[in-house]
Design an enzyme around this catalytic site. Structure first.
Site, PDB file in Angstrom:
ATOM      1  N   ASP A  20       1.073  -1.502   0.198  1.00 49.91           N
ATOM      2  CA  ASP A  20       0.322  -0.227   0.462  1.00 49.91           C
ATOM      3  C   ASP A  20       1.062   1.109   0.132  1.00 49.91           C
ATOM      4  O   ASP A  20       1.637   1.426   0.724  1.00 49.91           O
ATOM      5  CB  ASP A  20      -0.705  -0.414   1.422  1.00 49.91           C
ATOM      6  CG  ASP A  20      -1.973   0.236   0.922  1.00 49.91           C
ATOM      7  OD1 ASP A  20      -2.772   1.025   0.377  1.00 49.91           O
ATOM      8  OD2 ASP A  20      -3.174  -1.563   1.185  1.00 49.91           O
ATOM      9  N   ASP A  73      -3.374   4.496  -2.583  1.00 50.19           N
ATOM     10  CA  ASP A  73      -4.543   4.307  -1.666  1.00 50.19           C
ATOM     11  C   ASP A  73      -4.759   6.630  -2.201  1.00 50.19           C
ATOM     12  O   ASP A  73      -4.330   7.589  -2.433  1.00 50.19           O
ATOM     13  CB  ASP A  73      -3.589   4.378   0.014  1.00 50.19           C
ATOM     14  CG  ASP A  73      -5.291   4.841   0.717  1.00 50.19           C
ATOM     15  OD1 ASP A  73      -5.725   4.387   1.002  1.00 50.19           O
ATOM     16  OD2 ASP A  73      -5.364   5.683   1.676  1.00 50.19           O
ATOM     17  N   GLU A  93      -6.802   3.851  -6.402  1.00 55.09           N
ATOM     18  CA  GLU A  93      -8.072   4.093  -5.652  1.00 55.09           C
ATOM     19  C   GLU A  93      -8.302   4.986  -5.948  1.00 55.09           C
ATOM     20  O   GLU A  93      -7.844   5.769  -5.778  1.00 55.09           O
ATOM     21  CB  GLU A  93      -7.870   4.028  -4.060  1.00 55.09           C
ATOM     22  CG  GLU A  93      -9.171   3.984  -3.641  1.00 55.09           C
ATOM     23  CD  GLU A  93      -8.680   4.116  -2.002  1.00 55.09           C
ATOM     24  OE1 GLU A  93      -9.919   3.656  -1.401  1.00 55.09           O
ATOM     25  OE2 GLU A  93      -8.009   4.624  -1.324  1.00 55.09           O
ATOM     26  N   HIS A 101     -10.427  -4.569   2.203  1.00 60.27           N
ATOM     27  CA  HIS A 101     -10.084  -3.580   3.187  1.00 60.27           C
ATOM     28  C   HIS A 101     -11.856  -2.972   3.783  1.00 60.27           C
ATOM     29  O   HIS A 101     -11.899  -2.572   4.916  1.00 60.27           O
ATOM     30  CB  HIS A 101      -8.954  -3.662   3.917  1.00 60.27           C
ATOM     31  CG  HIS A 101      -8.633  -2.214   3.273  1.00 60.27           C
ATOM     32  ND1 HIS A 101      -8.738  -2.044   1.573  1.00 60.27           N
ATOM     33  CD2 HIS A 101      -8.449  -1.167   3.869  1.00 60.27           C
ATOM     34  CE1 HIS A 101      -8.166  -0.718   1.327  1.00 60.27           C
ATOM     35  NE2 HIS A 101      -7.957  -0.614   2.206  1.00 60.27           N
ATOM     36  N   ASP A 102     -11.274  -2.511   2.897  1.00 56.00           N
ATOM     37  CA  ASP A 102     -12.868  -1.053   3.061  1.00 56.00           C
ATOM     38  C   ASP A 102     -14.518  -1.572   2.605  1.00 56.00           C
ATOM     39  O   ASP A 102     -15.166  -0.760   2.867  1.00 56.00           O
ATOM     40  CB  ASP A 102     -12.408   0.165   2.523  1.00 56.00           C
ATOM     41  CG  ASP A 102     -11.613   0.876   2.811  1.00 56.00           C
ATOM     42  OD1 ASP A 102     -11.271   0.453   4.162  1.00 56.00           O
ATOM     43  OD2 ASP A 102     -10.691   1.310   1.739  1.00 56.00           O
TER      44      ASP A 102
END
Length: 599
Positions: A109, A216, A273, A350-351
């Protein structure tokens, strides 16, 4: 069927990342190697053979950097250090080496829109207005209303609720945080800050051997000039959703070009993202090969189906139609057409809450079948495929009767606290909030991985209290150990689909996408066509707990079709080839099939 292996350097003339399947790992919840209740890096290394056995080529490790853990590691205090409960830099070196020994790759990440407020850069920035790093973050003076009351510089709402502005009493200015107050935004307009970020967060890890990054909030680095107010959509609060205001700012192409130049030196991949980007042309501008910005992005069309329009939890469970899902898939698949762009296929991360609980049926009767249907659907879409830990065994949301105290995520806690503040002890209103959390909370993706049916599911020791409670569905057969030996399990369906995806890569990975029978309210059907051979694969998915008919397709002769895969085991139904025409045209509840039509 023999498993095909992806060449991890170049596949024909294609970049290595196009035909790879990427498995996302959330370190805290994956595997605890030292029985302290928290997953760790050595625990990931221990499970690499399992991950590879799925047919996976790349692992993506969520933030394992030094962090106060306000937002589970997305608040980084040192990009070049490891969060001690997860391990050490040497543990990371070992993981990178062991991944590469297996012919796999590893991405990390990259969280650079903001740092932790404990990062040394921000500590210097907030120390005084004259500090050399003051301009490394976004500071603004207060505004004052007609009564002389201090107000933040604008009306933007934080992604986690409240204002994006935090007052700092020491220097008497506000700093910007699009997420938690403990996550101040970096000022990318400052050249020195930007170069320091590239060196510390990117180059240091590329030199250690990582093969790329999931980036991210990739479109938030360039803020709009003047930081204007967002349109008022919710009159009940002074803070307004501003995603369309602060995303995709004027210097985004410049910044991403700089980052791509670094990544290209290492043949490293990038997946960004990319929220709040409804214009397909803007997305293509990011992922076009000619543009040289990003290899691909995560668009949120599919995972945003059913969420609230004003805020995520301002909704009710299953507040969508199958038509909404169809439209979302069409938008993301349309990137691969007459362009040089690339796309992704995913439905969990994960979100997000667990996909079976959101888009399937997580009741004991249908959860396995609907989980396999979703696996067939998303493994058949074009682009690079991403699987989230536990998705491959069909993990589901936390039980409805778990108390609110089991929810750990900052977003969940803030949402419930806001509901309490707004509604007090209005049980009806609180129940509405609880229902939304039980359906959509990020917590559902963060319960520990379920390896066995034993206490704590072998995520950690039986006498250990894990950092987050293990979902009791592990005792109901949703675990790796039980599913490995069950040919009809979600796990083995995923394995089969990853084999199929490689064998028919021309259709399933690179093929053109055409939705068919668009108006059908219960069945989602599409055709994938190979650009090279013209052969076609038809995928049909029954999104209901009732029988439904196959679509009538004038362009395809079903009598010439070869059944490649279905999600119903032979013990439940006769082989499809043995059925008469009327039986073969009927889809059972949550059934999915894939047919091959050779040209």
């Amino acid at each position: 069927m023999a498993r095909s292996k992806v060449n991890t350097s170049v596949i024909g003339r294609q970049p290595w990342w196009k035909e790879a399947t990427i498995y996302q790992i959330y370190p805290a919840s994956f595997n605890d190697s030292n029985n302290d209740g928290v997953g760790d890096i050595p625990g990931i290394t221990q499970k690499l053979d399992y991950i590879q056995s799925l047919g996976v080529d790349v692992i993506w490790v969520c933030p394992m950097y030094a962090s106060p853990q306000v937002d589970m590691g997305y608040d980084i205090s040192d990009y070049e250090a490891v969060y001690p409960p997860y391990g050490t830099l040497e543990d990371m070196n070992t993981l990178i080496r062991e991944v590469h020994v297996r012919g796999m790759k590893i991405i990390l990440d990259l969280v650079i829109n903001h740092t932790s407020d404990q990062h040394k850069w921000f500590q210097e920035s907030r120390s005084s207005k004259t500090n050399p790093k003051r301009d490394w973050y976004i500071w603004r003076p207060a505004k004052y209303d007609s009564n002389g009351t201090r107000q933040p510089p604008n009306n933007w709402r934080s992604n986690f609720g409240g204002s994006v502005w935090q007052w700092d009493g020491l220097t008497e200015e506000y700093y910007l945080h699009l997420f938690c107050p403990e996550q101040p935004d970096i000022n990318f307009e400052c050249d020195a800050a930007r170069q320091a970020v590239y060196q510390s967060a990117m180059i240091s890890w590329l030199e250690r051997g990582v093969d790329g990054f999931r980036i991210d909030t990739v479109n938030m680095y360039s803020k709009p000039p003047g930081l204007p107010d967002a349109p008022v959509k919710d009159v009940t609060t002074p803070w307004q959703d501003a995603g369309l205001v602060y995303c995709n700012g004027p210097r985004m192409d410049e910044y991403l070009g700089e980052m791509n130049a670094i990544l290209s030196r290492y043949d490293a991949m990038s997946v960004g993202e990319c929220p709040n980007t409804p214009d397909p042309a803007r997305v293509i501008g990011y992922v076009s090969a000619k543009a040289a910005k990003l290899n691909m992005v995560f668009q949120f069309d599919s995972v945003d189906v059913g969420i609230g329009k004003i805020s995520r939890y301002a909704t009710a469970p299953f507040n969508y139609t199958l038509g909404d899902i169809k439209s979302a898939i069409c938008r993301t698949q349309s990137l691969i057409g007459e362009t040089d762009a690339w796309t992704t296929s995913f439905i969990e991360n994960h979100d997000q809450a667990r996909s079976i609980s959101r888009f399937g049926d997580d009741s004991p009767r249908w959860r396995t079948r609907s989980g396999k249907m979703l696996a067939m659907l998303f493994a058949s879409l074009s682009g690079t495929l991403f699987i989230y830990q536990g998705q491959e065994i069909g993990m589901i949301n936390m039980p409805v009767d778990w108390p609110i105290e089991e929810y750990k995520d900052v977003d969940s806690m803030n949402c419930y606290a806001e509901a309490l503040q707004k509604h007090g002890q209005d049980l009806t209103a609180l129940a509405h909030t609880r229902a939304a959390l039980q359906h959509l909370s990020r917590d559902h993706a963060r319960t520990p991985m379920q390896w066995t049916s034993r206490v704590n599911a072998d995520f950690t020791g039986e006498d250990v209290t894990p950092w987050m409670r293990v979902n009791t569905s592990a005792q109901d057969g949703i675990n790796v150990s039980d599913e490995l030996d069950d040919e009809s399990s979600v796990l083995n369906l995923w394995r089969g689909m990853l084999e199929l995806r490689q064998k028919f890569s021309g259709e399933l990975i690179h093929g053109t996408f055409e939705m068919v029978d668009q108006s059908n309210p219960d069945v989602l059907s599409f055709v994938k066509t190979s650009r090279e051979t013209g052969s076609k694969i038809l995928v049909v998915c029954n999104f209901s707990d009732s029988d439904s008919r196959l679509p009538l397709l004038k362009s395809l002769n079903m009598s010439q079709a070869e059944l490649l895969c279905d999600n119903i085991p032979e013990v439940d139904t006769p082989r499809k080839e043995a059925r008469n025409d009327s039986e073969a045209s009927l889809l059972q509840p949550w059934e999915s099939r894939a047919y091959l039509f050779c040209s």
